[in-house]
Design an enzyme around this catalytic site. Structure first.
Site, PDB file in Angstrom:
ATOM      1  N   ASP A 193       8.536 -68.244   0.743  1.00 53.19           N
ATOM      2  CA  ASP A 193       9.024 -66.948   1.248  1.00 53.19           C
ATOM      3  C   ASP A 193      10.015 -67.217   2.376  1.00 53.19           C
ATOM      4  O   ASP A 193      10.037 -68.311   2.950  1.00 53.19           O
ATOM      5  CB  ASP A 193       7.867 -66.068   1.765  1.00 53.19           C
ATOM      6  N   SER A 194      10.799 -66.187   2.695  1.00 56.66           N
ATOM      7  CA  SER A 194      11.728 -66.317   3.820  1.00 56.66           C
ATOM      8  C   SER A 194      10.959 -66.497   5.128  1.00 56.66           C
ATOM      9  O   SER A 194      11.517 -66.979   6.102  1.00 56.66           O
ATOM     10  CB  SER A 194      12.572 -65.051   3.916  1.00 56.66           C
TER      11      SER A 194
ATOM     12  N   HIS B 183       6.064 -59.001   2.827  1.00 55.87           N
ATOM     13  CA  HIS B 183       5.648 -58.754   4.211  1.00 55.87           C
ATOM     14  C   HIS B 183       4.847 -57.444   4.328  1.00 55.87           C
ATOM     15  O   HIS B 183       4.030 -57.303   5.232  1.00 55.87           O
ATOM     16  CB  HIS B 183       6.858 -58.643   5.147  1.00 55.87           C
TER      17      HIS B 183
ATOM     18  N   GLU C 260       7.970 -60.433  11.721  1.00 49.74           N
ATOM     19  CA  GLU C 260       8.249 -61.833  12.093  1.00 49.74           C
ATOM     20  C   GLU C 260       8.138 -62.023  13.605  1.00 49.74           C
ATOM     21  O   GLU C 260       7.712 -63.071  14.085  1.00 49.74           O
ATOM     22  CB  GLU C 260       9.655 -62.252  11.618  1.00 49.74           C
TER      23      GLU C 260
ATOM     24  N   CYS D  25       8.661 -63.829  -2.650  1.00 47.51           N
ATOM     25  CA  CYS D  25       9.681 -63.116  -1.884  1.00 47.51           C
ATOM     26  C   CYS D  25      10.456 -62.258  -2.869  1.00 47.51           C
ATOM     27  O   CYS D  25      11.116 -62.792  -3.776  1.00 47.51           O
ATOM     28  CB  CYS D  25      10.604 -64.138  -1.218  1.00 47.51           C
TER      29      CYS D  25
ATOM     30  N   CYS E 189       7.994 -55.813  -0.996  1.00 48.60           N
ATOM     31  CA  CYS E 189       8.348 -56.914  -0.098  1.00 48.60           C
ATOM     32  C   CYS E 189       7.012 -57.511   0.307  1.00 48.60           C
ATOM     33  O   CYS E 189       6.088 -56.771   0.676  1.00 48.60           O
ATOM     34  CB  CYS E 189       9.096 -56.398   1.130  1.00 48.60           C
TER      35      CYS E 189
HETATM   36  N1  DGL Z   1       9.014 -61.161   2.107  1.00 48.17           N
HETATM   37  C1  DGL Z   1      10.306 -60.980   1.575  1.00 48.17           C
HETATM   38  C2  DGL Z   1      10.384 -60.084   0.398  1.00 48.17           C
HETATM   39  O1  DGL Z   1       9.392 -59.995  -0.324  1.00 48.17           O
HETATM   40  C3  DGL Z   1      11.467 -61.221   2.428  1.00 48.17           C
HETATM   41  C4  DGL Z   1      11.935 -60.262   3.349  1.00 48.17           C
HETATM   42  C5  DGL Z   1      13.123 -60.690   4.175  1.00 48.17           C
HETATM   43  O2  DGL Z   1      13.226 -61.875   4.524  1.00 48.17           O
HETATM   44  O3  DGL Z   1      13.922 -59.804   4.463  1.00 48.17           O
HETATM   45  O4  DGL Z   1      11.367 -59.462   0.131  1.00 48.17           O
END
Ligand code: DGL
Length: 270
Positions: A7-8, A196, A162, A70, A194
């Site tokens: 993931d990012s 997150h 984050e 992600c 997402c």
């Molecule tokens: N967790 C990510 C997603 O599912 C990344 C969000 C991001 O880095 O903007 O999109």
């Protein structure tokens, strides 16, 4: 044998937690590109370049199979990667398809023509890059007809998570849900598109109301990974150790990860 989870940043930990519970004997190597999060405000080339670099790092760890936990990378980079970049002995899978199969009441890998489904009005919450890719609507149109999707781009939520600023994240969730409801007052279902966002699942549910069914990906991805590995055990790869790697500051990332998963997580520098 080890499977890579990318993931990012911290969001993929929601997926990691579910896959570890579902497959307790499989070692997982997690890579968070925290130094470059958020991806959701980047353009598709940028997301592609960062994602391919991270996936190569996971291949070096002996992970022949990598899950892009992600949505932004799955939406903006995965197709291009699958077209001409992934070697034949490796696999990279995204997180969209299991979710859309659940929403459209399909069994894994059911490729029959699109049909009517019970859910008619879907609210999609995702990053700006995922929303503008329209990848969710594209995948849905292969499987269902007559579903109205209203997408809400949730700027700022990933940054707040984050940064560990959950008060800001909660305020942003409320305002994004309000904005969505102005466009679609009565969704039947909501997608947390997402990885997150499950960290704020309760806040989404409260803002949406208890009658809206909220779909999030972690358990759906865990089930489809278990099914995939049953059919393709060779894809477990050569790595044998679990690890948490980050491109960011390992101490800061470990502290937030420990807070979110409520167990000790120790990242090392990638
Ligand atoms: N967790 C990510 C997603 O599912 C990344 C969000 C991001 O880095 O903007 O999109």
């Amino acid at each position: 044998m080890a499977v890579g989870i990318f993931d990012s940043g911290l969001g993929g930990l929601t997926v990691l937690d579910a896959v570890q519970k579902r497959l307790p004997d499989v070692p997982f190597v997690y890579y968070g590109d925290n130094a470059h999060a958020p991806y959701g405000v980047r353009d598709a080339d940028d997301v592609y370049n960062l994602t391919t670099k991270a996936v190569e790092r996971l291949w070096e760890e002996g992970c022949d199979l990598v899950i892009l936990a992600c949505n932004t990378a799955s939406a903006a980079a995965l197709r291009r990667m699958q077209e001409n970049w992934i070697p034949t002995d490796k696999r990279v899978l995204g997180v969209f398809v299991p979710l859309i199969e659940a929403l459209t009441e399909r069994q894994w890998g059911d490729n029959s023509p699109p049909r009517e489904v019970t859910t008619k009005h879907v609210a999609l919450f995702a990053t700006p890059a995922t929303v503008s890719s329209r990848a969710f609507q594209r995948e849905l149109s292969y499987r269902a007809i007559g579903v109205d999707v209203e997408a809400q781009s949730c700027g700022g939520v990933v940054d707040a998570i984050e940064d560990g600023d959950l008060i800001l994240a909660e305020a942003l969730v409320k305002s994004h849900v309000d904005a969505l409801k102005r466009k679609m007052p009565h969704p039947d279902a909501a997608i947390l598109g997402c990885t997150h966002y499950p960290l704020m699942a309760q806040e989404f549910q409260t803002a949406l109301g208890e009658d809206v069914k909220v779909f999030s990906q972690a358990n759906l991805v865990a089930e489809s990974l278990a099914d995939y590995l049953d059919r393709r055990p060779a894809m477990l790869g050569t790595g044998t150790e679990s690890a948490f790697l980050t491109s960011g500051d390992p101490d800061a990332v470990s502290a937030r990860a420990t807070q979110f998963l409520r167990r000790k997580i120790a990242f090392t520098a990638a």
